[in-house]
Design a protein around this motif. Sequence first.
Motif: not given
Length: 526
Positions: A394-398, A403-407, A446-447
């Motif tokens: 599902p897009a929300a999970v994908f 994307n990852g995040n700051a950590t 979004l790299n």
Amino acid sequence: MRLLRPLLLASAMLASLPVAAQELRIGFKAAVTGADPHQNYTPNRNVQLHVYEPLVLQDPFMRLQPGAASAWRNIDPSTWEFTLREGLKFHDGTPVTADDVVFSIRRASAATGLRTFVAQTRNVASVEAKDPRTVIIRTTAPTPLLPVQMAVIAIVSALAAADAGEAEFNGGRAAIGTGPYRWVRYTPGRDVVIERAASHWREPEPWERVTFRFISNDSARVAALLAGDVDVIDNVPPSLFGEVRASDRTQLITTPGLFTLYMYLDHFRDQVVFATGPDGQPLARNPIRDPKVRQAMNLAINRVALAERGMEGAADPIGQFAGPGFIGHDESLAPPRHDPAQARRLLAEAGYPNGFGLTIHCTNDRFPGDSRTCQAVGQMFTAVGIRTIVEPLPAAVFFRRANGNATQDPEFTAFMAIFASSTGVASESMTTILRTRNRATGAGSLNRGRYSSAALDVALDRVDSIFDDAARERAMGDAARIAIEDNAIIPVFSLRASYGLRRGLSIVPRGDQYTYATTIRVAPSR
């Protein structure tokens, strides 16, 4: 110009139709999540652009047209001047001044979260009101694309939006713009209602009221059109093209679009979880960091088959970051040929004569055919020796994992997702998905593969410094060639925008796939 002339003629024809008190009902696949135009989310922006206007508008091929500003010019390489339309007013009757523009740009640039305009405002050093109708924007470096970037920044009333939050916008108190429609009601998960503004600088709209109904299920959305419950729907799935065409009550319209399906590749890890040896054991090194492996993956993909059969004609093969007619398209960058024999040779040369195992990830609810396309690509990889497991999510999970995040870094090794820059400019797409990440400027936001190329960064810096439109587009092609030849990311196909309409209506389709009531009219009688 050949591409634009029919659209301009159609627009002129639509503008000449009489105003009538009618309601237009649009079945919308994606649910709008709010009225705040400074949260950069495509479905929201589609509806919000009826209510708020930027300084500069975009035509169906994303070329610039006057909006809230009647004119703009660069005074020097780092200074732009925008002149507001004379007599421009907000929906509450108050005049629009340069102070409102200053407030709006500053508010958009300060927005936080995943859906920001930091990339579009990355070079803005200051915004000032020279006089009530003149805005001066100074940049940290020469920024020829500033008018393009301003085309995505909505102008809001500083008086109404000062200290306003989500509730104030959604409830309508702060949702004050200059567009041809005013905000009436937002019901989360159900609909948005807008009504024709009392006055506007363009010809009055024929639709007194427009309702955007959220119908996420494709079959249900098509059924609503066929039953006459809605007048227009967006995102007709290719599997249902035939039903819309077959009915004597409806018609199907498609057009080339901006949204491109890319395969993102992990460029930053030495070892990866989702690539294994022929025996299923972990590999000592990340195979995707080898240019020959990336080229083999590219050649393994049969884009024509995916677009024509897998997507049933709802996509166009692509080998770059902009399709024909859009800003930055380069005729010399044709979609790569399908060459499985060469792909196998390249894998052997890279040290994988017996191939390797790979898990690829994709969405299963982002666009019609996403999971099916991913499965087909997996079969194509397997056919050249890259034994592939496909994991649709599902897009929300994908996107949380991709994307990852700051950590936390992105998790996947090879994964597929669609993307389109809201500016519609090829170099801005590359800046977002391939430029070396820089949190301060928003580059590479979004790299997802953490690609980094000094040559590409320099080429994009050059694009950002050229004020001549034709020379800048040629430079975009040079930058695109660097990324494509390195297989930094693998473009697969661009999605066609698809609309279903009841007969008796006409629409001017848009490359950004937006569904504007302003482009929908009662068709003239023959």
